[in-house]
Write a protein that holds these residues in place. Structure first.
Motif, PDB file in Angstrom:
ATOM      1  N   GLU A 296       0.850  -1.173   0.000  1.00 19.91           N
ATOM      2  CA  GLU A 296       0.000   0.000   0.000  1.00 19.91           C
ATOM      3  C   GLU A 296       0.896   1.236   0.000  1.00 19.91           C
ATOM      4  N   THR A 297       0.292   2.380  -0.261  1.00 27.23           N
ATOM      5  CA  THR A 297       1.060   3.620  -0.221  1.00 27.23           C
ATOM      6  C   THR A 297       0.212   4.724   0.383  1.00 27.23           C
ATOM      7  N   GLU A 298       0.887   5.647   1.084  1.00 33.07           N
ATOM      8  CA  GLU A 298       0.206   6.835   1.597  1.00 33.07           C
ATOM      9  C   GLU A 298      -0.099   7.811   0.457  1.00 33.07           C
ATOM     10  N   TRP A 299       0.664   7.689  -0.612  1.00 30.00           N
ATOM     11  CA  TRP A 299       0.547   8.648  -1.730  1.00 30.00           C
ATOM     12  C   TRP A 299      -0.344   8.054  -2.820  1.00 30.00           C
ATOM     13  N   VAL A 300      -1.612   7.808  -2.445  1.00 28.59           N
ATOM     14  CA  VAL A 300      -2.551   7.135  -3.339  1.00 28.59           C
ATOM     15  C   VAL A 300      -2.785   7.935  -4.615  1.00 28.59           C
ATOM     16  N   GLU A 301      -2.622   9.253  -4.526  1.00 29.95           N
ATOM     17  CA  GLU A 301      -2.861  10.095  -5.699  1.00 29.95           C
ATOM     18  C   GLU A 301      -1.910   9.758  -6.836  1.00 29.95           C
ATOM     19  N   THR A 302      -0.668   9.383  -6.498  1.00 25.85           N
ATOM     20  CA  THR A 302       0.302   9.065  -7.547  1.00 25.85           C
ATOM     21  C   THR A 302      -0.095   7.793  -8.291  1.00 25.85           C
ATOM     22  N   VAL A 303      -0.745   6.855  -7.572  1.00 32.12           N
ATOM     23  CA  VAL A 303      -1.237   5.632  -8.208  1.00 32.12           C
ATOM     24  C   VAL A 303      -2.481   5.942  -9.044  1.00 32.12           C
ATOM     25  N   GLN A 304      -3.388   6.728  -8.476  1.00 35.21           N
ATOM     26  CA  GLN A 304      -4.611   7.095  -9.191  1.00 35.21           C
ATOM     27  C   GLN A 304      -4.298   7.866 -10.464  1.00 35.21           C
ATOM     28  N   ASN A 305      -3.221   8.642 -10.430  1.00 26.98           N
ATOM     29  CA  ASN A 305      -2.802   9.420 -11.597  1.00 26.98           C
ATOM     30  C   ASN A 305      -1.978   8.574 -12.580  1.00 26.98           C
ATOM     31  N   ASP A 306      -1.750   7.296 -12.222  1.00 27.74           N
ATOM     32  CA  ASP A 306      -1.047   6.323 -13.057  1.00 27.74           C
ATOM     33  C   ASP A 306       0.422   6.672 -13.312  1.00 27.74           C
ATOM     34  N   TRP A 307       1.051   7.285 -12.302  1.00 27.13           N
ATOM     35  CA  TRP A 307       2.489   7.508 -12.377  1.00 27.13           C
ATOM     36  C   TRP A 307       3.224   6.635 -11.363  1.00 27.13           C
ATOM     37  N   ASN A 308       2.477   5.823 -10.648  1.00 29.11           N
ATOM     38  CA  ASN A 308       3.053   4.952  -9.622  1.00 29.11           C
ATOM     39  C   ASN A 308       2.344   3.612  -9.694  1.00 29.11           C
ATOM     40  N   MET A 309       3.121   2.523  -9.667  1.00 28.36           N
ATOM     41  CA  MET A 309       2.584   1.168  -9.739  1.00 28.36           C
ATOM     42  C   MET A 309       2.940   0.412  -8.469  1.00 28.36           C
ATOM     43  N   LEU A 310       1.928  -0.106  -7.767  1.00 29.83           N
ATOM     44  CA  LEU A 310       2.167  -0.897  -6.565  1.00 29.83           C
ATOM     45  C   LEU A 310       2.353  -2.369  -6.941  1.00 29.83           C
ATOM     46  N   THR A 311       3.452  -2.947  -6.455  1.00 29.56           N
ATOM     47  CA  THR A 311       3.726  -4.345  -6.787  1.00 29.56           C
ATOM     48  C   THR A 311       3.819  -5.250  -5.569  1.00 29.56           C
ATOM     49  N   GLY A 312       3.844  -4.674  -4.350  1.00 27.01           N
ATOM     50  CA  GLY A 312       4.210  -5.481  -3.200  1.00 27.01           C
ATOM     51  C   GLY A 312       5.608  -6.022  -3.411  1.00 27.01           C
ATOM     52  N   THR A 313       5.866  -7.224  -2.897  1.00 30.09           N
ATOM     53  CA  THR A 313       7.169  -7.854  -3.140  1.00 30.09           C
ATOM     54  C   THR A 313       7.020  -9.072  -4.038  1.00 30.09           C
ATOM     55  N   ASN A 314       6.013  -9.037  -4.900  1.00 28.57           N
ATOM     56  CA  ASN A 314       5.809 -10.090  -5.883  1.00 28.57           C
ATOM     57  C   ASN A 314       6.864  -9.949  -6.979  1.00 28.57           C
ATOM     58  N   LYS A 315       7.732 -10.943  -7.092  1.00 29.33           N
ATOM     59  CA  LYS A 315       8.865 -10.843  -8.016  1.00 29.33           C
ATOM     60  C   LYS A 315       8.416 -10.584  -9.457  1.00 29.33           C
ATOM     61  N   ALA A 316       7.425 -11.323  -9.903  1.00 26.78           N
ATOM     62  CA  ALA A 316       6.964 -11.184 -11.288  1.00 26.78           C
ATOM     63  C   ALA A 316       6.407  -9.792 -11.548  1.00 26.78           C
ATOM     64  N   LYS A 317       5.660  -9.252 -10.572  1.00 21.78           N
ATOM     65  CA  LYS A 317       5.091  -7.913 -10.745  1.00 21.78           C
ATOM     66  C   LYS A 317       6.182  -6.839 -10.777  1.00 21.78           C
ATOM     67  N   ILE A 318       7.187  -6.995  -9.925  1.00 21.09           N
ATOM     68  CA  ILE A 318       8.286  -6.017  -9.917  1.00 21.09           C
ATOM     69  C   ILE A 318       9.010  -6.037 -11.257  1.00 21.09           C
ATOM     70  N   ILE A 319       9.311  -7.231 -11.750  1.00 18.79           N
ATOM     71  CA  ILE A 319       9.998  -7.343 -13.042  1.00 18.79           C
ATOM     72  C   ILE A 319       9.143  -6.747 -14.156  1.00 18.79           C
ATOM     73  N   ASP A 320       7.846  -7.050 -14.139  1.00 18.37           N
ATOM     74  CA  ASP A 320       6.944  -6.491 -15.154  1.00 18.37           C
ATOM     75  C   ASP A 320       6.935  -4.968 -15.098  1.00 18.37           C
ATOM     76  N   GLY A 321       6.926  -4.411 -13.874  1.00 24.99           N
ATOM     77  CA  GLY A 321       6.954  -2.957 -13.744  1.00 24.99           C
ATOM     78  C   GLY A 321       8.238  -2.368 -14.292  1.00 24.99           C
ATOM     79  N   ILE A 322       9.362  -2.986 -13.955  1.00 28.28           N
ATOM     80  CA  ILE A 322      10.655  -2.500 -14.435  1.00 28.28           C
ATOM     81  C   ILE A 322      10.692  -2.506 -15.961  1.00 28.28           C
ATOM     82  N   LEU A 323      10.173  -3.571 -16.566  1.00 27.82           N
ATOM     83  CA  LEU A 323      10.271  -3.727 -18.018  1.00 27.82           C
ATOM     84  C   LEU A 323       9.192  -2.955 -18.782  1.00 27.82           C
TER      85      LEU A 323
END
Length: 350
Positions: A296-323
């Motif tokens: 989760e993040t305190e800065w929910v606006e950055t996610v809602q504005n689609d400039w921030n992606m929450l991945t937790g510590t899911n390896k596949a999601k982190i890699i997908d975000g990086i790529l």
């Protein structure tokens, strides 16, 4: 008016760099450094390069369990408050320094001003969440950085004394972005060029203190096969070693850096991968896509504005975000106009 400002950790030094100079134009400020961050690269260098006034008191508390650290701060802060008799105590953020400073002031019936009030992750397992909630309920002046923060406070019954002033870290980035370019030799020595690397930071206890979470993060960074620059927090370094984790050759580990170097790295990067609240915002301010390795993040606006992606510590999601992660729309003006420090002065000077 005599104002005591209490800081203790890197993000608070940055906020003080934006606010203390303006406060001192009209009021007497006494700066207390609790010593919560005591490594030179995590502490002293910030005072030097950001031209923050030298602390009037350094408590040298250092590390320790939460109760021990907070208790030591309470003991030492009470002595100073009684001696100095301030009209107001100003605190930032959500660290143990924040809570100790606010609680001590409240017990002595000294008004508290909380900068960055109203942030909520809604995860009470986080020490930061406990600190910020308690500090908000002890404060007379609550300086919220966003409208969401104001709404959070209202839902908890805190209506009086709430001011949406924008984010003081936006003030700091605007103030120091150009100055950071003077550190370009630092980038050259690392062999880095603009937009050819991804910047990562890892420091939160919720990630470093659990082998499965940290293993996933290090694995994702390493398996992405992207050039990653990782200024390594002392706690993260310790646990990587203790857990025996292998870091890929694509990950360039460097020592913790000062604020100007950090802003330069952020502004020159392709993307930012982090678990830091402050770095999430700096990524937004500098127009960089951010992958946040938290649930989760305190800065929910950055996610809602689609400039921030929450991945937790899911390896596949982190890699997908990086790529693959890229914002789908233009940024909105979420964090004010870069004049939050002046608005703080207007309110407390009334």
């Amino acid at each position: 008016m005599k104002i005591i400002t209490v800081v203790g950790a890197r993000p608070q030094f940055i906020k003080a760099a934006a606010v203390s100079g303006i406060i001192r134009e009209k009021h007497q400020e006494i700066l207390i450094h609790t010593g919560q961050h005591y490594d030179e690269n995590m502490s002293e260098v910030f005072f030097q390069e950001l031209d923050i006034p030298k602390p009037d008191y350094n408590l040298n508390i250092g590390s320790g369990n939460h109760g021990e650290q907070t208790g030591k701060m309470l003991i030492e802060l009470e002595k100073i408050y009684i001696k100095e008799k301030p009209d107001l105590v100003l605190v930032y953020g959500d660290t143990n320094s924040t809570l100790a400073a606010a609680l001590c002031a409240s017990k002595l019936l000294i008004p508290v001003a909380h900068v960055e009030a109203g942030l909520r992750s809604f995860n009470m397992k986080m020490p930061e969440e406990q600190n910020r909630i308690l500090t908000d309920h002890l404060s007379k002046f609550l300086f919220a950085p966003t409208e969401t923060a104001v709404i959070n406070l209202h839902k908890e019954g805190i209506i009086k004394g709430v001011f949406n002033i924008g984010d003081v870290m936006f003030d700091a980035v605007l103030k120091f972005k150009d100055l950071s370019r003077n550190k370009i030799d630092f980038l050259n020595k690392l062999g880095l060029s603009e937009n050819e690397f991804i910047l990562s930071t890892i420091h939160r206890a919720e990630n470093t203190n659990y082998i499965d979470r940290l293993e996933n993060i290090i694995g994702a960074l390493s398996e992405s096969n992207k050039k990653i620059v990782l200024p390594l927090h002392p706690r993260t370094k310790k646990y990587i070693s203790e857990y025996g984790l292998k870091v890929g050759e694509n990950v360039k580990i460097i020592e913790p850096v000062g604020y100007l170097e950090m802003v330069l790295l952020e502004s020159m990067s392709q993307k930012i991968v982090t678990d830091s609240g402050g770095v999430q915002k700096e990524a937004f301010f500098l127009g960089k896509p951010c992958i946040t390795m938290r649930d989760e993040t305190e800065w929910v606006e950055t996610v809602q504005n689609d400039w921030n992606m929450l991945t937790g510590t899911n390896k596949a999601k982190i890699i997908d975000g990086i790529l693959n992660f890229a914002p789908s729309k233009e940024q909105e003006k979420i964090f004010g106009d870069g004049k939050a420090a002046s608005k703080i002065l207007e309110v407390i000077g009334q």
